[in-house]
Design an enzyme around this catalytic site. Sequence first.
Site, mmCIF file in Angstrom:
data_model
loop_
_atom_site.group_PDB
_atom_site.id
_atom_site.type_symbol
_atom_site.label_atom_id
_atom_site.label_comp_id
_atom_site.label_asym_id
_atom_site.label_seq_id
_atom_site.Cartn_x
_atom_site.Cartn_y
_atom_site.Cartn_z
ATOM 1 N N THR A 88 20.451 0.601 -28.985
ATOM 2 C CA THR A 88 20.155 -0.234 -29.829
ATOM 3 C C THR A 88 18.405 -0.311 -29.826
ATOM 4 O O THR A 88 17.992 -0.661 -28.587
ATOM 5 C CB THR A 88 20.553 -1.760 -29.219
ATOM 6 O OG1 THR A 88 21.764 -1.803 -29.552
ATOM 7 C CG2 THR A 88 19.847 -2.877 -29.871
ATOM 8 N N LYS A 108 22.666 -4.132 -35.966
ATOM 9 C CA LYS A 108 22.689 -4.487 -34.891
ATOM 10 C C LYS A 108 21.978 -5.746 -34.600
ATOM 11 O O LYS A 108 22.285 -6.699 -33.799
ATOM 12 C CB LYS A 108 22.169 -3.486 -33.961
ATOM 13 C CG LYS A 108 22.567 -3.956 -32.384
ATOM 14 C CD LYS A 108 23.846 -4.091 -31.753
ATOM 15 C CE LYS A 108 24.025 -4.476 -30.482
ATOM 16 N NZ LYS A 108 23.820 -3.446 -29.568
ATOM 17 N N LYS A 160 15.349 -7.813 -24.565
ATOM 18 C CA LYS A 160 14.761 -6.605 -25.315
ATOM 19 C C LYS A 160 15.042 -6.701 -26.686
ATOM 20 O O LYS A 160 14.400 -6.560 -27.945
ATOM 21 C CB LYS A 160 15.340 -5.186 -24.581
ATOM 22 C CG LYS A 160 14.689 -4.066 -25.608
ATOM 23 C CD LYS A 160 15.692 -2.825 -25.440
ATOM 24 C CE LYS A 160 17.355 -3.061 -25.997
ATOM 25 N NZ LYS A 160 17.818 -1.372 -25.930
#
Lengths: 293, 293
Positions: A102, A177, A245
Amino acid sequence: MKPEKGKTVVGFAGLGVMGHSMAGHIMRGGYDLLVYNRSKAKALDMLTQGAVWKDDIHSLAEKSDVVITMVGFPADVEEVYLGERGLLAGARPGTVLIDMTTSSPDLAARIAAAGAEKGVPVLDAPVSGGDRGAREGTLSIMVGGDETVFNDMMPLFSLLGKNVVFQGGPGSGQHTKMANQIAIASNMMGVCEALAYSKKAGLDPEKVLSSISGGAAGSWSLSNLAPRILAGDFAPGFFVKHFIKDMKIALDEAERMGMDAAGLKKAFEQYGKVAALGLENEGTQALYKLYGD
Amino acid sequence: MKPEKGKTVVGFAGLGVMGHSMAGHIMRGGYDLLVYNRSKAKALDMLTQGAVWKDDIHSLAEKSDVVITMVGFPADVEEVYLGERGLLAGARPGTVLIDMTTSSPDLAARIAAAGAEKGVPVLDAPVSGGDRGAREGTLSIMVGGDETVFNDMMPLFSLLGKNVVFQGGPGSGQHTKMANQIAIASNMMGVCEALAYSKKAGLDPEKVLSSISGGAAGSWSLSNLAPRILAGDFAPGFFVKHFIKDMKIALDEAERMGMDAAGLKKAFEQYGKVAALGLENEGTQALYKLYGD
């Protein structure tokens, strides 16, 4: 190029919790497997089962027909793909590179453009489903890049996931995502606040869940993480630090688009507080600790 | 007192979209039904099917063994129960009163205490499941009050809902409903922001939903409201104005408990903006309009 069992060589870089399971599926699926990882220790069991070790990313790329990466942060992705001794430097024209980390949609698009210049197709293919989905080969895989290349790679994707969807051009997998993480982020506040409220109101939270989980308040997080919270289980499924993140990437992208993602911003702020409490290596359900007990 | 078909007289006050369906189930379940509503027009079809009209709340209480209420706002509940010509003034000792309005837990506890002084048990029993759940008799019903009285009333509850759970003493049903709304509130931001992000990123939102709805981002709202948003359908299931009412109650209670419900606060603020756009009579999915299109 379509992968063929017993013939196509697949390189796999990044043997963390997710990557280790995923590489295993590729090997057991009948493909020759080359592996590289920062720490060789995590590869040892795979080497005894027939995987072949490579000492660096560059030689992994040279010897592979397809390379799959599952690393940590966008900075790692950038180094692994664009570094002087990275994948794009090592790959032959026609080699297919698939990043399942990701990471940033913008970076994914830059890597795909750099790949195109060298005749090396690159797909961004992040996943959801966590360590369990990786172990059981039931990940959801969201893919961006060239659709023909995507179709060619389906035999590999289908070893790793159940719900594999082509989302569009380079970066589209990462954007999808991000949408996934955006939906989760605000919902985590709802789940944790509902639980904390229930306890403070003197209710039995188990009974509350039996009333609300099956209806309009229902969600994966309410059904799967709320019971862990009530059991005092804050072990990661998904790490707080990784979620932070991801939210940061999503916030940056949203800002770039001129979108005021107020819920996401608030969730990012709340998770910042969780990290400040020293809980960044706990699971995302540790958000509860801001509110209760 | 246990309700008996053909013998027990049930009064029903509040024949809105929800109440009308619910009263119908009671009547078809074999109980004598008395009805009262601010506007008699909404009762006419029930009167032709055997329900009997009462001109005011007070006489409804006098003639009923059980009274069920489904009105609008906490101020209405207060008037209907505690007003000079209200239910508690009219009810005989032993008459059971059940408020199924979503209202304040604190008010529910005050009403139950006032009822106890008169020998009139009062249950708070708000529901989730919306107009469809009311129509199909599949509501989730969250009940606070005396447990013996709750058990006695199960034959009536089971005509209205599928998931009927006793949550604890007076106000506990309302607190549970607040937990339900708290879980929904933040999640609505997540759902709307994920969709808006997807569109702004140039993705096909239908494909995004096919990637993310079945996993950790999944929720009732994502599966049920996101498709309506994409279809441009902002008709109420659940009204923005009622959701704002509920969030305000929950925020007040949370504040009283010393809880900083940051996500709920942000959602309340966002829905305030939706109302300020003149959209308070749309469905809760109209939150999307703050972000997209």
